[in-house]
Design a protein around this motif. Structure first.
Motif, PDB file in Angstrom:
ATOM      1  N   VAL A  81      13.002  -2.031   3.811  1.00  0.00           N
ATOM      2  CA  VAL A  81      12.418  -2.693   2.649  1.00  0.00           C
ATOM      3  C   VAL A  81      13.285  -3.862   2.204  1.00  0.00           C
ATOM      4  O   VAL A  81      12.778  -4.920   1.802  1.00  0.00           O
ATOM      5  CB  VAL A  81      12.223  -1.679   1.503  1.00  0.00           C
ATOM      6  N   SER A  82      14.612  -3.696   2.298  1.00  0.00           N
ATOM      7  CA  SER A  82      15.511  -4.745   1.813  1.00  0.00           C
ATOM      8  C   SER A  82      15.447  -6.019   2.643  1.00  0.00           C
ATOM      9  O   SER A  82      15.915  -7.078   2.203  1.00  0.00           O
ATOM     10  CB  SER A  82      16.952  -4.232   1.771  1.00  0.00           C
ATOM     11  N   GLY A 124      17.984   0.009  -1.012  1.00  0.00           N
ATOM     12  CA  GLY A 124      19.003  -0.494  -0.099  1.00  0.00           C
ATOM     13  C   GLY A 124      19.549   0.631   0.747  1.00  0.00           C
ATOM     14  O   GLY A 124      19.073   1.774   0.682  1.00  0.00           O
ATOM     15  N   TYR A 125      20.567   0.319   1.538  1.00  0.00           N
ATOM     16  CA  TYR A 125      21.174   1.335   2.395  1.00  0.00           C
ATOM     17  C   TYR A 125      21.883   2.385   1.548  1.00  0.00           C
ATOM     18  O   TYR A 125      22.562   2.057   0.576  1.00  0.00           O
ATOM     19  CB  TYR A 125      22.146   0.698   3.378  1.00  0.00           C
ATOM     20  N   LEU A 160      13.433  15.106   6.973  1.00  0.00           N
ATOM     21  CA  LEU A 160      13.932  13.821   6.468  1.00  0.00           C
ATOM     22  C   LEU A 160      14.550  13.006   7.590  1.00  0.00           C
ATOM     23  O   LEU A 160      15.204  13.561   8.484  1.00  0.00           O
ATOM     24  CB  LEU A 160      14.998  14.046   5.389  1.00  0.00           C
ATOM     25  N   THR A 161      14.337  11.705   7.552  1.00  0.00           N
ATOM     26  CA  THR A 161      15.103  10.789   8.398  1.00  0.00           C
ATOM     27  C   THR A 161      15.026   9.410   7.773  1.00  0.00           C
ATOM     28  O   THR A 161      13.964   8.794   7.715  1.00  0.00           O
ATOM     29  CB  THR A 161      14.620  10.797   9.865  1.00  0.00           C
ATOM     30  N   HIS A 162      16.166   8.945   7.236  1.00  0.00           N
ATOM     31  CA  HIS A 162      16.196   7.627   6.589  1.00  0.00           C
ATOM     32  C   HIS A 162      17.630   7.152   6.450  1.00  0.00           C
ATOM     33  O   HIS A 162      18.567   7.944   6.352  1.00  0.00           O
ATOM     34  CB  HIS A 162      15.527   7.682   5.206  1.00  0.00           C
ATOM     35  N   ARG A 163      17.775   5.825   6.436  1.00  0.00           N
ATOM     36  CA  ARG A 163      19.066   5.197   6.166  1.00  0.00           C
ATOM     37  C   ARG A 163      19.038   4.434   4.850  1.00  0.00           C
ATOM     38  O   ARG A 163      20.062   4.251   4.217  1.00  0.00           O
ATOM     39  CB  ARG A 163      19.457   4.269   7.318  1.00  0.00           C
ATOM     40  N   GLN A 164      17.864   3.935   4.464  1.00  0.00           N
ATOM     41  CA  GLN A 164      17.731   3.312   3.156  1.00  0.00           C
ATOM     42  C   GLN A 164      17.170   4.319   2.156  1.00  0.00           C
ATOM     43  O   GLN A 164      16.564   5.326   2.534  1.00  0.00           O
ATOM     44  CB  GLN A 164      16.838   2.072   3.225  1.00  0.00           C
ATOM     45  N   LEU A 167      17.738   3.300  -4.638  1.00  0.00           N
ATOM     46  CA  LEU A 167      19.035   3.336  -5.322  1.00  0.00           C
ATOM     47  C   LEU A 167      18.871   3.391  -6.835  1.00  0.00           C
ATOM     48  O   LEU A 167      19.716   3.948  -7.531  1.00  0.00           O
ATOM     49  CB  LEU A 167      19.860   2.108  -4.929  1.00  0.00           C
ATOM     50  N   ARG A 168      17.788   2.810  -7.312  1.00  0.00           N
ATOM     51  CA  ARG A 168      17.486   2.849  -8.752  1.00  0.00           C
ATOM     52  C   ARG A 168      15.984   2.966  -8.917  1.00  0.00           C
ATOM     53  O   ARG A 168      15.224   2.203  -8.321  1.00  0.00           O
ATOM     54  CB  ARG A 168      17.995   1.581  -9.455  1.00  0.00           C
ATOM     55  N   LEU A 169      15.549   3.951  -9.700  1.00  0.00           N
ATOM     56  CA  LEU A 169      14.116   4.159  -9.918  1.00  0.00           C
ATOM     57  C   LEU A 169      13.522   3.028 -10.746  1.00  0.00           C
ATOM     58  O   LEU A 169      14.219   2.385 -11.545  1.00  0.00           O
ATOM     59  CB  LEU A 169      13.869   5.478 -10.639  1.00  0.00           C
TER      60      LEU A 169
END
Length: 254
Positions: A81-82, A124-125, A160-164, A167-169
């Protein structure tokens, strides 16, 4: 080109709830050959009573107006997304319109993050790297009255599988679920816009296959791929979100 997976054969009016699955990417080629692609996994979990159309937004397909649909599902993606790719930013703006119009939305993994980004959050990551495998999700008290999450156990396993991560809702988001690694596993905006970081469409077989493909990267990142594979288990409560979302959409149309 839009692909209508329902393949209607009759000219009679179809009064079923219309749901669009926004395809935001594809799985690993080896998994695609064995299990089909992301949208296929969602189609297996969503109710056959729905009239479902798949729109490949990553390929530039357009879903029309949000109000054309009774429900919206957003898949995961290997994209980030970033990176703010044009197709992704356009889809995010469209989802913000859908949320404002009160169309039920369920965003999964990338879809969860894209919703948060589009509605004013930050993506973000994850500072601690990758989360992958079967992990427990803890629901917060707010989930007890949530139309999608109520009646689920307070803790349940999920794939689950994610790196990002989110970070803030977004402002006014209601946090529904978390775990020790990921503080934002599930949230709701308004009455019917949901994001979940975990994968309700994954089976345990798919999760194991993911970990097998990821194993070299996991080793480089200091993670024990074999222990993660051995720890994979079924996640029926997490998977129940797809039929739950289906019922919610169907009941709103009746």
């Amino acid at each position: 080109m839009q692909e209508d997976r329902t393949m209607q054969q009759s000219s009679a009016p179809d009064c079923r709830a219309r749901v669009v699955v926004l395809k935001t990417g594809s799985t690993y080629p080896g998994l695609l050959a064995r299990f089909g692609d992301f949208e296929d996994w969602f189609l297996r979990g969503l109710s056959p009573e729905l009239d479902i159309t798949v729109i490949n937004v990553e390929a530039g397909e357009r879903p029309g107006n949000p109000e054309d649909w009774n429900g919206i599902v957003v898949t995961g993606s290997p994209a980030m997304v970033s990176d703010r790719d044009e197709w992704s930013e356009n889809t995010g703006a469209w989802l913000a319109r859908a949320a404002a119009a009160g169309v039920p939305v369920l965003g999964v993994c990338y879809g969860h993050q894209l919703l948060a980004h589009a509605l004013g959050g930050e993506v973000g990551y994850h500072p601690d790297g990758r989360e992958t495998g079967t992990h427990e999700v803890e629901l917060l008290p707010e989930a007890g009255t949530d139309p999608l999450f109520r009646d689920l156990p307070a803790r349940f396993p999920a794939q689950l599988t994610h790196r990002q991560s989110v970070l803030r809702l977004p402002p006014d988001a209601v946090l529904l679920g978390r775990n020790r690694f990921e503080p934002h596993q599930a949230f709701r905006i308004g009455s019917c816009t949901w994001g979940v970081q975990f994968h309700p469409e994954f089976t345990d077989t798919v999760m194991r296959a993911y970990l097998e493909v990821q194993a070299p990267d996991l080793a480089r990142e200091g993670l024990d791929a074999q222990a993660l594979i051995a720890g994979v288990q079924a996640s029926p409560d997490a998977s129940s979100l797809l039929p739950r979302f289906s019922r919610l959409v169907i009941e709103r149309v009746r």
